[in-house]
Scaffold this motif. Structure first.
Motif, PDB file in Angstrom:
ATOM      1  N   LEU A  38      40.575  25.893  32.181  1.00  0.00           N
ATOM      2  CA  LEU A  38      41.576  26.500  33.068  1.00  0.00           C
ATOM      3  C   LEU A  38      41.034  27.785  33.697  1.00  0.00           C
ATOM      4  CD1 LEU A  38      44.696  26.056  30.758  1.00  0.00           C
ATOM      5  CD2 LEU A  38      44.102  24.679  32.763  1.00  0.00           C
ATOM      6  N   LEU A  39      40.193  28.491  32.958  1.00  0.00           N
ATOM      7  CA  LEU A  39      39.686  29.788  33.414  1.00  0.00           C
ATOM      8  C   LEU A  39      38.382  29.689  34.199  1.00  0.00           C
ATOM      9  CD1 LEU A  39      40.486  31.909  30.241  1.00  0.00           C
ATOM     10  CD2 LEU A  39      41.719  31.906  32.429  1.00  0.00           C
ATOM     11  N   GLU A  40      37.568  28.676  33.906  1.00  0.00           N
ATOM     12  CA  GLU A  40      36.270  28.550  34.590  1.00  0.00           C
ATOM     13  C   GLU A  40      36.397  28.513  36.112  1.00  0.00           C
ATOM     14  OE1 GLU A  40      34.143  25.304  32.786  1.00  0.00           O
ATOM     15  OE2 GLU A  40      33.363  26.597  31.191  1.00  0.00           O
ATOM     16  N   PRO A  41      37.353  27.762  36.691  1.00  0.00           N
ATOM     17  CA  PRO A  41      37.467  27.772  38.155  1.00  0.00           C
ATOM     18  C   PRO A  41      37.803  29.152  38.728  1.00  0.00           C
ATOM     19  CG  PRO A  41      38.713  25.939  37.226  1.00  0.00           C
ATOM     20  CD  PRO A  41      38.270  26.797  36.079  1.00  0.00           C
ATOM     21  N   LEU A  42      38.363  30.009  37.882  1.00  0.00           N
ATOM     22  CA  LEU A  42      38.696  31.370  38.310  1.00  0.00           C
ATOM     23  C   LEU A  42      37.548  32.343  38.051  1.00  0.00           C
ATOM     24  CD1 LEU A  42      42.332  31.541  36.864  1.00  0.00           C
ATOM     25  CD2 LEU A  42      41.598  30.820  39.151  1.00  0.00           C
ATOM     26  N   GLY A  43      36.500  31.864  37.390  1.00  0.00           N
ATOM     27  CA  GLY A  43      35.359  32.713  37.072  1.00  0.00           C
ATOM     28  C   GLY A  43      35.652  33.704  35.962  1.00  0.00           C
ATOM     29  N   LEU A  44      36.554  33.338  35.055  1.00  0.00           N
ATOM     30  CA  LEU A  44      36.978  34.263  34.001  1.00  0.00           C
ATOM     31  C   LEU A  44      36.669  33.713  32.620  1.00  0.00           C
ATOM     32  CD1 LEU A  44      40.578  35.197  35.235  1.00  0.00           C
ATOM     33  CD2 LEU A  44      38.496  36.570  35.468  1.00  0.00           C
ATOM     34  N   THR A  45      36.420  34.639  31.700  1.00  0.00           N
ATOM     35  CA  THR A  45      36.385  34.316  30.289  1.00  0.00           C
ATOM     36  C   THR A  45      37.777  34.608  29.725  1.00  0.00           C
ATOM     37  OG1 THR A  45      35.759  36.551  29.619  1.00  0.00           O
ATOM     38  CG2 THR A  45      33.951  34.990  30.114  1.00  0.00           C
ATOM     39  N   TYR A  46      38.045  34.111  28.537  1.00  0.00           N
ATOM     40  CA  TYR A  46      39.348  34.371  27.923  1.00  0.00           C
ATOM     41  C   TYR A  46      39.611  35.876  27.740  1.00  0.00           C
ATOM     42  CZ  TYR A  46      43.195  34.284  24.612  1.00  0.00           C
ATOM     43  OH  TYR A  46      44.390  34.514  23.978  1.00  0.00           O
ATOM     44  N   PRO A  47      38.676  36.669  27.212  1.00  0.00           N
ATOM     45  CA  PRO A  47      38.950  38.113  27.089  1.00  0.00           C
ATOM     46  C   PRO A  47      39.202  38.787  28.452  1.00  0.00           C
ATOM     47  CG  PRO A  47      37.104  37.507  25.701  1.00  0.00           C
ATOM     48  CD  PRO A  47      37.404  36.314  26.557  1.00  0.00           C
ATOM     49  N   GLN A  48      38.491  38.362  29.492  1.00  0.00           N
ATOM     50  CA  GLN A  48      38.737  38.926  30.825  1.00  0.00           C
ATOM     51  C   GLN A  48      40.143  38.563  31.306  1.00  0.00           C
ATOM     52  OE1 GLN A  48      35.450  37.112  32.851  1.00  0.00           O
ATOM     53  NE2 GLN A  48      34.164  38.947  32.675  1.00  0.00           N
ATOM     54  N   TYR A  49      40.554  37.339  31.023  1.00  0.00           N
ATOM     55  CA  TYR A  49      41.907  36.902  31.381  1.00  0.00           C
ATOM     56  C   TYR A  49      42.953  37.782  30.698  1.00  0.00           C
ATOM     57  CZ  TYR A  49      46.013  33.764  31.486  1.00  0.00           C
ATOM     58  OH  TYR A  49      47.270  33.222  31.639  1.00  0.00           O
TER      59      TYR A  49
END
Length: 151
Positions: A38-49
């Motif tokens: 879910l986060l990869e398309p946004l270019g995010l890691t879970y902690p960044q999210y």
């Protein structure tokens, strides 16, 4: 109240499958793994999210408050925020009236990402497969456990 004074004495099993800590570890890994696609398309890691979730509630937040909310120390949080800044999602600046305080502010790109991430809580809620009551109970118990262990 942590409930420790009222907890009955009990024996705890040394078997791996009986360990609450292992169940928490496995659940944490499963949940963060489920976030990844879910986060990869946004270019995010879970902690960044998680950092962005804190900022989406309040546009500008002292880094110290983000650390407290996420229970992360400054040494762990600073690289996360720097990567978000390098990605153009946030900017860091010293507070004009207190140079010791670093403020983290969403950029227009950081604000725009909120709309692209709006589906994530619902997707994760469905993936967890809990009823609303079970979800609330699990969250309440995990918060209690965290508070008790953190004492």
């Amino acid at each position: 109240m942590n409930g420790e004074a009222n907890a009955p004495e009990q024996e705890f099993s040394p078997i791996l499958g009986d360990q609450l800590c292992f169940a928490l570890y496995a659940a944490s890994r499963a949940v963060t793994t489920r976030y990844r696609p879910l986060l990869e398309p946004l270019g995010l890691t879970y902690p960044q999210y998680l950092v962005l979730l804190a900022l989406w509630q309040q546009d500008t937040v002292p880094i110290k408050e983000i650390g407290a909310a996420l229970q992360l120390d400054y040494g762990t949080l600073t690289p996360l925020v720097k990567r978000l800044e390098a990605g153009g999602l946030v900017r860091r600046e010293r507070r004009p009236d207190d140079e010791r305080t670093v403020l983290v502010t969403l950029t227009p790109e950081g604000h725009a990402l909120q709309a692209r991430a709006a589906h994530i809580p619902t997707a994760m809620g469905r993936a967890m497969g809990l009823t609303p009551t079970q979800f609330d109970q699990a969250r309440t118990l995990l918060r209690l456990l965290t508070a008790n262990v953190s004492e």
